[in-house]
Design a protein around this motif. Structure first.
Motif, PDB file in Angstrom:
ATOM      1  N   HIS A  48       0.799  -1.228   0.000  1.00 46.45           N
ATOM      2  CA  HIS A  48       0.000   0.000   0.000  1.00 46.45           C
ATOM      3  C   HIS A  48       0.831   1.278   0.000  1.00 46.45           C
ATOM      4  CE1 HIS A  48      -3.639  -2.354   0.659  1.00 46.45           C
ATOM      5  NE2 HIS A  48      -2.979  -3.027   1.584  1.00 46.45           N
ATOM      6  N   GLY A  49       2.128   1.159   0.125  1.00 48.65           N
ATOM      7  CA  GLY A  49       2.976   2.335   0.034  1.00 48.65           C
ATOM      8  C   GLY A  49       3.289   2.991   1.367  1.00 48.65           C
ATOM      9  N   PRO A  50       4.175   3.986   1.364  1.00 46.70           N
ATOM     10  CA  PRO A  50       4.713   4.565   2.599  1.00 46.70           C
ATOM     11  C   PRO A  50       3.750   5.443   3.386  1.00 46.70           C
ATOM     12  CG  PRO A  50       5.559   5.735   0.691  1.00 46.70           C
ATOM     13  CD  PRO A  50       4.836   4.549   0.164  1.00 46.70           C
ATOM     14  N   ASP A  51       2.662   5.875   2.791  1.00 49.26           N
ATOM     15  CA  ASP A  51       1.725   6.745   3.505  1.00 49.26           C
ATOM     16  C   ASP A  51       0.546   5.983   4.112  1.00 49.26           C
ATOM     17  OD1 ASP A  51       3.145   9.102   2.956  1.00 49.26           O
ATOM     18  OD2 ASP A  51       2.256   9.221   0.962  1.00 49.26           O
ATOM     19  N   ALA A  52       0.563   4.670   4.034  1.00 47.09           N
ATOM     20  CA  ALA A  52      -0.584   3.871   4.469  1.00 47.09           C
ATOM     21  C   ALA A  52      -0.763   3.902   5.990  1.00 47.09           C
ATOM     22  CB  ALA A  52      -0.429   2.425   4.014  1.00 47.09           C
ATOM     23  N   LEU A  53      -2.027   3.893   6.405  1.00 47.49           N
ATOM     24  CA  LEU A  53      -2.403   3.680   7.799  1.00 47.49           C
ATOM     25  C   LEU A  53      -3.038   2.306   7.898  1.00 47.49           C
ATOM     26  CD1 LEU A  53      -4.277   6.996   8.755  1.00 47.49           C
ATOM     27  CD2 LEU A  53      -1.986   6.331   9.468  1.00 47.49           C
ATOM     28  N   TRP A  54      -2.723   1.573   8.963  1.00 47.45           N
ATOM     29  CA  TRP A  54      -3.371   0.284   9.148  1.00 47.45           C
ATOM     30  C   TRP A  54      -3.681   0.073  10.621  1.00 47.45           C
ATOM     31  CZ3 TRP A  54      -0.879  -4.152  11.416  1.00 47.45           C
ATOM     32  CH2 TRP A  54       0.484  -3.998  11.689  1.00 47.45           C
ATOM     33  N   LEU A  55      -4.645  -0.808  10.885  1.00 46.95           N
ATOM     34  CA  LEU A  55      -5.196  -0.980  12.228  1.00 46.95           C
ATOM     35  C   LEU A  55      -4.941  -2.399  12.729  1.00 46.95           C
ATOM     36  CD1 LEU A  55      -7.039   0.324  14.460  1.00 46.95           C
ATOM     37  CD2 LEU A  55      -8.973  -0.710  13.245  1.00 46.95           C
ATOM     38  N   ALA A  56      -4.507  -2.508  13.984  1.00 49.43           N
ATOM     39  CA  ALA A  56      -4.319  -3.807  14.629  1.00 49.43           C
ATOM     40  C   ALA A  56      -5.020  -3.782  15.981  1.00 49.43           C
ATOM     41  CB  ALA A  56      -2.838  -4.109  14.813  1.00 49.43           C
ATOM     42  N   CYS A  57      -5.965  -4.678  16.175  1.00 48.34           N
ATOM     43  CA  CYS A  57      -6.699  -4.746  17.437  1.00 48.34           C
ATOM     44  C   CYS A  57      -6.133  -5.865  18.289  1.00 48.34           C
ATOM     45  CB  CYS A  57      -8.188  -4.978  17.168  1.00 48.34           C
ATOM     46  SG  CYS A  57      -9.203  -4.894  18.659  1.00 48.34           S
ATOM     47  N   THR A  58      -5.773  -5.540  19.518  1.00 47.37           N
ATOM     48  CA  THR A  58      -5.100  -6.515  20.356  1.00 47.37           C
ATOM     49  C   THR A  58      -5.369  -6.226  21.830  1.00 47.37           C
ATOM     50  OG1 THR A  58      -2.950  -7.599  20.751  1.00 47.37           O
ATOM     51  CG2 THR A  58      -2.912  -5.222  20.257  1.00 47.37           C
ATOM     52  N   HIS A  59      -4.466  -6.645  22.701  1.00 50.33           N
ATOM     53  CA  HIS A  59      -4.671  -6.629  24.149  1.00 50.33           C
ATOM     54  C   HIS A  59      -3.674  -5.681  24.824  1.00 50.33           C
ATOM     55  CE1 HIS A  59      -7.193 -10.227  23.552  1.00 50.33           C
ATOM     56  NE2 HIS A  59      -6.318 -10.467  22.583  1.00 50.33           N
ATOM     57  N   ASP A  61      -4.365  14.052  11.897  1.00 50.44           N
ATOM     58  CA  ASP A  61      -2.993  14.430  11.569  1.00 50.44           C
ATOM     59  C   ASP A  61      -2.118  13.221  11.263  1.00 50.44           C
ATOM     60  OD1 ASP A  61      -3.283  13.971  14.486  1.00 50.44           O
ATOM     61  OD2 ASP A  61      -1.119  14.295  14.489  1.00 50.44           O
ATOM     62  N   LEU A  62      -2.556  12.027  11.662  1.00 54.17           N
ATOM     63  CA  LEU A  62      -1.763  10.834  11.396  1.00 54.17           C
ATOM     64  C   LEU A  62      -1.725  10.497   9.911  1.00 54.17           C
ATOM     65  CD1 LEU A  62      -2.885   8.546  14.359  1.00 54.17           C
ATOM     66  CD2 LEU A  62      -0.765   9.867  14.142  1.00 54.17           C
ATOM     67  N   VAL A  63      -2.697  10.996   9.166  1.00 56.84           N
ATOM     68  CA  VAL A  63      -2.705  10.756   7.726  1.00 56.84           C
ATOM     69  C   VAL A  63      -1.459  11.361   7.095  1.00 56.84           C
ATOM     70  CG1 VAL A  63      -3.943  11.183   5.568  1.00 56.84           C
ATOM     71  CG2 VAL A  63      -5.212  10.677   7.667  1.00 56.84           C
ATOM     72  N   ALA A  64      -1.012  12.497   7.621  1.00 52.83           N
ATOM     73  CA  ALA A  64       0.168  13.180   7.092  1.00 52.83           C
ATOM     74  C   ALA A  64       1.363  13.055   8.028  1.00 52.83           C
ATOM     75  CB  ALA A  64      -0.146  14.654   6.857  1.00 52.83           C
TER      76      ALA A  64
END
Length: 234
Positions: A143-154, A207-210
């Motif tokens: 997805h490239g260097p600007d991607a945001l991704w989500l991890a749900c954990t403990h 702001d995390l998008v940028a």
């Protein structure tokens, strides 16, 4: 580089009862937990998430399902993000466990702790850190260097990943807090990881998008550059 958002599950029935849940079945979000996750969903709503993964345990799957809402995004199960296996401690009251000799080891020297009939704390932390770093590299490739991704954990998994990002010895990870439904943001780079949010339950996340271009999170223009040192000293 991509930015990972670590979302801890919302408050559960086990949290309310003061029970060490571990991998117990039937541990779901309580009413407060559902409200917490609904708030998290609002904060995540405007973010262009490229990928999502979750611990296989019910409370995390319930959390990420609510947090993502009706997004057209496939959630992948990541077993390495599951809670510690507490063995004989699982299902017991925290107030009782606090009297066990091992409890003090867990609090002050967790790298030496192995839960009776369960996991080594250090091994569990290491596999979670490895899973996050490997997944981040995969997101970068796809997805490239600007991607945001989500991890749900403990909570303890979040703390272990943060400790690694900050270069802390695992024995210091208990100094870190990760409340229910909190969001922690980390961006890994070739030079170092950056901790952009920690235990955040209320701020605007746009702001995390940028984040890659933030002046508070500078990148050297070439290997060995000093931009990070100058920026960090402001």
């Amino acid at each position: 580089m991509p930015t990972v958002l670590l979302l801890r599950h919302g408050r559960t029935t086990a949290n309310t009862a003061g029970i060490l849940a571990g991998h117990m079945p039937g541990v779901n979000l309580d009413d407060t937990g559902m409200a917490q996750v609904a708030d998290a969903a609002k904060r995540l709503a405007g973010l262009p998430l490229a990928a999502a993964v979750t611990s296989p345990l019910d409370r995390c799957r319930e959390t990420i399902g609510t947090a993502l809402g009706d997004r057209d995004l496939t959630v992948e199960i990541e077993p390495a993000l599951a809670e510690y296996r507490y063995g004989d401690w699982e299902g017991r009251k925290l107030s009782e466990l606090a009297a066990e000799p091992l409890w003090r080891t867990v609090q002050t020297h967790p790298s030496a702790a192995t839960f009776p009939g369960g996991d080594s704390a250090a091994d569990t932390a290491a596999r979670a850190v490895r899973a996050i770093r490997e997944r981040d590299a995969r997101v970068l490739a796809e997805h490239g260097p600007d991607a945001l991704w989500l991890a749900c954990t403990h909570g303890d998994i979040v703390k272990a990943v943060v400790a690694d990002a900050l270069g802390l010895h695992f024995d210091l990870f208990q100094r870190i807090s990760a409340g229910t439904a909190s969001i922690t943001a980390i961006r890994y780079t070739p030079e170092r990881p950056y901790l952009l949010r920690l235990n955040d339950t209320g701020s605007d996340l746009s702001d995390l998008v940028a984040a890659r271009h933030s002046v508070d999170d500078p990148q050297p223009e070439e290997p060995g550059g000093t931009a990070g040192i100058v920026g960090g000293g402001r």
